[in-house]
Design a protein around this motif. Structure first.
Motif, PDB file in Angstrom:
ATOM      1  N   UNK A  16      -4.031   5.125   4.555  1.00  0.00           N
ATOM      2  CA  UNK A  16      -2.671   4.735   4.206  1.00  0.00           C
ATOM      3  C   UNK A  16      -1.680   5.670   4.877  1.00  0.00           C
ATOM      4  N   UNK A  17      -0.369   5.333   4.788  1.00  0.00           N
ATOM      5  CA  UNK A  17       0.660   6.246   5.289  1.00  0.00           C
ATOM      6  C   UNK A  17       1.077   7.137   4.129  1.00  0.00           C
ATOM      7  N   UNK A  18       0.906   8.441   4.316  1.00  0.00           N
ATOM      8  CA  UNK A  18       1.149   9.356   3.197  1.00  0.00           C
ATOM      9  C   UNK A  18       2.456  10.137   3.323  1.00  0.00           C
ATOM     10  N   UNK A 483      -7.861  12.927   7.593  1.00  0.00           N
ATOM     11  CA  UNK A 483      -6.495  12.868   7.068  1.00  0.00           C
ATOM     12  C   UNK A 483      -5.606  13.894   7.792  1.00  0.00           C
ATOM     13  N   UNK A 484      -6.147  15.097   7.992  1.00  0.00           N
ATOM     14  CA  UNK A 484      -5.363  16.113   8.694  1.00  0.00           C
ATOM     15  C   UNK A 484      -5.070  15.694  10.124  1.00  0.00           C
ATOM     16  N   UNK A 486      -4.831  12.660  11.268  1.00  0.00           N
ATOM     17  CA  UNK A 486      -3.859  11.569  11.317  1.00  0.00           C
ATOM     18  C   UNK A 486      -2.437  12.069  11.123  1.00  0.00           C
ATOM     19  N   UNK A 487      -2.313  13.270  10.557  1.00  0.00           N
ATOM     20  CA  UNK A 487      -0.963  13.802  10.372  1.00  0.00           C
ATOM     21  C   UNK A 487      -0.542  14.595  11.590  1.00  0.00           C
TER      22      UNK A 487
ATOM     23  N   UNK B  12      -0.541  14.177  -2.179  1.00  0.00           N
ATOM     24  CA  UNK B  12      -0.025  13.163  -1.252  1.00  0.00           C
ATOM     25  C   UNK B  12       0.008  11.813  -1.947  1.00  0.00           C
ATOM     26  N   UNK B  13       0.974  11.008  -1.593  1.00  0.00           N
ATOM     27  CA  UNK B  13       1.032   9.640  -2.130  1.00  0.00           C
ATOM     28  C   UNK B  13       1.050   8.651  -0.971  1.00  0.00           C
ATOM     29  N   UNK B  14       0.477   7.493  -1.196  1.00  0.00           N
ATOM     30  CA  UNK B  14       0.444   6.468  -0.152  1.00  0.00           C
ATOM     31  C   UNK B  14       1.721   5.638  -0.220  1.00  0.00           C
ATOM     32  N   UNK B  15       2.409   5.551   0.901  1.00  0.00           N
ATOM     33  CA  UNK B  15       3.750   4.959   0.897  1.00  0.00           C
ATOM     34  C   UNK B  15       3.772   3.443   1.111  1.00  0.00           C
ATOM     35  N   UNK B  16       2.638   2.848   1.461  1.00  0.00           N
ATOM     36  CA  UNK B  16       2.661   1.454   1.937  1.00  0.00           C
ATOM     37  C   UNK B  16       3.511   0.520   1.090  1.00  0.00           C
ATOM     38  N   UNK B  19       7.261   1.684   0.696  1.00  0.00           N
ATOM     39  CA  UNK B  19       7.972   1.399   1.951  1.00  0.00           C
ATOM     40  C   UNK B  19       8.447  -0.059   1.951  1.00  0.00           C
ATOM     41  N   UNK B  76       6.752  17.520   8.574  1.00  0.00           N
ATOM     42  CA  UNK B  76       5.313  17.697   8.355  1.00  0.00           C
ATOM     43  C   UNK B  76       5.002  17.848   6.857  1.00  0.00           C
ATOM     44  N   UNK B  80       4.740  14.127   6.014  1.00  0.00           N
ATOM     45  CA  UNK B  80       3.392  14.167   6.604  1.00  0.00           C
ATOM     46  C   UNK B  80       3.377  13.539   7.987  1.00  0.00           C
ATOM     47  N   UNK B  82       4.130  14.045  12.268  1.00  0.00           N
ATOM     48  CA  UNK B  82       4.340  14.993  13.364  1.00  0.00           C
ATOM     49  C   UNK B  82       5.410  14.419  14.289  1.00  0.00           C
TER      50      UNK B  82
END
Lengths: 487, 170
Positions: A16-18, A483-484, A486-487, B12-16, B19, B76, B80, B82
């Motif tokens: 997922x997008x975190x 996960x790391x 992907x960030x 961390x949370x999943x934004x899907x 969003x 970051x 999360x 880059x």
């Protein structure tokens, strides 16, 4: 927690997008405040937030519908998988959840009360000057701050039921809210049959409160009539809850289940089915390798999406080649042959005896080669061009440096230096993981010989010391690294 | 006992789904007569920063020497993501390129605003609040200019542009 549930949660979270959970929680708060700036009515704002939550979850489910085809298809089972729903919706582990069943007369399913001790939406709510949504204006009967989350959970649960062609639906109502001063987040999950559900939705449309604002009309719910693809055909037999049961059963039960599935789904006796592969046993192995990769890809086309990135495609290609070449260095031939024997035992009684005899002529090494050939074909289908790969990954890195493809910008070098050790660590963990899985027959055989079946089973399933625990730890590390990366 | 906001910093949370919810909110606001949607979204971002800063601050002050690193660190840690940050000292612009923006992924034909307007508001407020009322000449203040490109508008990545001023005190 079952292995499949655990794996599903990990996969969902990693891909997922975190963002940070605090950002999520504050964004949710701001959305609620914006709605309230329109409605000037806290209870109406919660209703709108719930509607928005429902719509956004349905949108997400429709985009990744194949993932949900493998979820269990009854309200009871869907709620049993509530932890996965929570991770799908919120991305955070559900640490403290308890269930209470409310028996319901004249209904196939019961209602449930779920109590959750940790609600991220209510965390520290009211301690900052920006927490201006006034919960004190809510009546005791009103839902609470997590109603948007509740709408999301309800939509995901109902999407699964719809896609599994189940006529029941679930309504989730937030009964207790910690921001309102309750001791926990409490959700009432009411199960409706399809007619009751339609009636409920009709009354909801007429609800006075919601008619005060302009809200997008909800799409009419449809019930799919026909099953279409291979996944649709297999979903009843291979949904997550069934997989959990199968994993826990001994070989004979698995054989009998596979036989039932072939009879039910393909309408033929297992022997007839396997007869199609008689004298083509090597192709059957290749097909297994091929299907394995494609089935992995069915989970939201994850493999395909990963391979869209050229660098990742190359990295996986090299990993695959390396694995194929080195696998027998890591795994004693005896282990491979044990699995070969396991396959023969599995087919014995299911497949024609001539076919079993033909497979007996293969060695364990042949099995592996055929499986890898099939998997390679599938990976080529999904985007890895093996003809482009060098002899090994180090030559590839050298080539890229000469071509100047890795940027000279120091920040890019930093990034690469940061990523390479992680990739190597993932590869190492994968190889170790594979080795551990493949020691399974030896562990069972040795344990069985010395201490009997009970010890054998314990040595495999014990979460702390057994193989299952070790594999789970290794997967944890792999997922963390991915996960790391992907960030 | 429930979480507190410091606990949420570590998770961390999943934004899907949230969003998607931003764009449903945008539709709701449009339908109900809100005509300054971009400004509303930026204000949401500013409010997020104000609360967030009580729990996490990357540095004590931001100047031209560390602004790129500070922005990268904020993206970051919070988002999360880059990002690459470009500094245009001639026009006094900061250009952030985010190919994995957590608030924008799909293009919607009926919404003409990008979710990362929220980020534009959040980042500028974060920097401005760090520098507070400093009168030091080296500190810098940020003002959101525009979302130049966004996945939500059909581009391949999100490009957010800020204007900076040296000298502190807003």
């Amino acid at each position: 927690m079952g292995a499949v549930k655990w794996l599903m949660k990990k996969i969902t979270k990693v891909f997922g997008t975190n963002t940070s959970s605090l950002f999520y929680s504050l964004l949710y708060r701001e959305m609620l405040k914006e709605i309230n700036a329109i409605t000037h009515d806290e209870e109406l704002s919660l209703l709108v937030m719930r509607e928005i939550g429902k719509k956004s979850a349905t949108e997400s489910c429709e985009r990744h519908s194949s993932i949900f085809k493998f979820m269990p298809g009854t309200p009871e089972k869907v709620l049993d998988y509530f932890e996965i729903l929570w991770v799908v919706v919120f991305g955070k582990e559900l640490e403290d959840l308890s269930y209470e069943k409310i028996p319901k007369e004249n209904s196939q399913y019961n209602d449930y009360i779920l109590k959750i001790q940790n609600c991220p939406i209510c965390a520290s709510y009211g301690t900052a000057p920006e927490d201006t949504f006034d919960v004190s204006k809510l009546s005791p009967e009103s839902e609470g701050m997590a109603c948007g989350l509740c709408g999301m959970l309800q939509s995901v649960a109902n999407f699964i039921l719809r896609i599994k062609q189940n006529e029941y639906r679930i309504r989730m109502i937030e009964q207790k809210c910690m921001a309102k001063g309750d001791e926990c987040l409490q959700l009432l999950c009411k199960v409706y049959d399809y007619t009751e559900w339609q009636e409920f939705k009709a009354t909801q449309k007429k609800e006075q409160l919601l008619s005060k604002v302009y809200l997008e009309e909800e799409d009419e719910e449809f019930l799919p009539k026909s099953k279409l693809d291979l996944v649709d055909k297999l979903q009843d037999a291979f949904s997550l809850d069934k997989l959990e049961e199968i994993i826990d059963e001994p070989l004979e039960s698995i054989k009998s289940r596979v036989a039932d599935i072939i009879r039910d789904k393909l309408g033929m006796e297992p022997e007839h089915f396997f007869d199609y592969f008689r004298n083509y046993e090597d192709d059957m192995m290749r097909i297994i390798g091929f299907l394995f990769i494609h089935l992995l890809n069915e989970y939201g086309s994850l493999v395909e999406k990963l391979l869209e990135n050229d660098t990742i495609a190359k990295a996986i290609g090299y990993l695959f080649k390396q694995l194929k070449e080195m696998i027998l260095l890591f795994i004693p031939l005896d282990v491979v042959n044990d699995y070969h024997t396991l396959l023969i035992n599995f087919l014995d009684g299911l497949a024609p005896s001539e076919m079993v005899e033909n497979i007996k002529e293969f060695s364990g090494k042949d099995d592996l080669n055929y499986l890898f050939e099939g998997a390679r074909m599938a990976l080529e289908d999904l985007g890895i061009d093996f003809s482009e790969l060098k002899e090994n990954v180090w030559e590839e890195l050298k080539k890229e440096r000469e071509d100047g493809l890795i940027s000279a910008d120091p920040s890019m070098i930093d990034k690469t230096q940061e990523r390479v050790p992680k990739i190597i660590q993932i590869i190492q963990e994968l190889v170790m993981l594979l080795t551990e899985i493949l020691t399974l027959p030896i562990r069972v055989a040795i344990s069985e010989g010395h201490y009997g079946v009970k010890t054998a089973v314990n040595s495999v399933v014990s979460e702390e010391e057994g193989l299952a625990g070790s594999i789970r730890n290794r997967f944890d590390k792999i997922f963390d690294q991915i996960q790391e990366l992907r960030q | 006992m429930n979480y507190n906001r410091s606990d949420l910093l570590l998770a961390d949370a999943t934004m899907n789904q949230l969003r998607n919810a931003i764009y449903h909110l945008a539709r709701f606001l449009n339908r109900n007569g809100v005509d300054n949607l971009k400004e509303r979204l930026r204000q949401m971002g500013r409010n997020i920063s104000k609360t967030y800063m009580k729990y996490w601050i990357p540095v004590d002050n931001v100047n031209l020497n560390n602004i790129r690193e500070v922005i990268v660190t904020i993206y970051k840690n919070i988002l999360k993501s880059s990002v690459s940050v470009e500094l245009n000292e001639v026009e006094q612009l900061i250009i952030v390129n985010d190919s994995n923006c957590p608030l924008c992924k799909y293009q919607y034909n009926d919404v003409e605003v990008a979710g990362c307007e929220i980020i534009l508001g959040m980042i500028s407020e974060f920097i401005n609040m760090i520098n507070g009322n400093s009168r030091e000449k080296s500190v810098l203040l940020l003002e959101p200019i525009r979302v130049q490109e966004s996945k939500a508008l059909g581009n391949n990545s999100c490009v957010q542009i800020f204007n900076y001023k040296l000298g502190g005190t807003r």
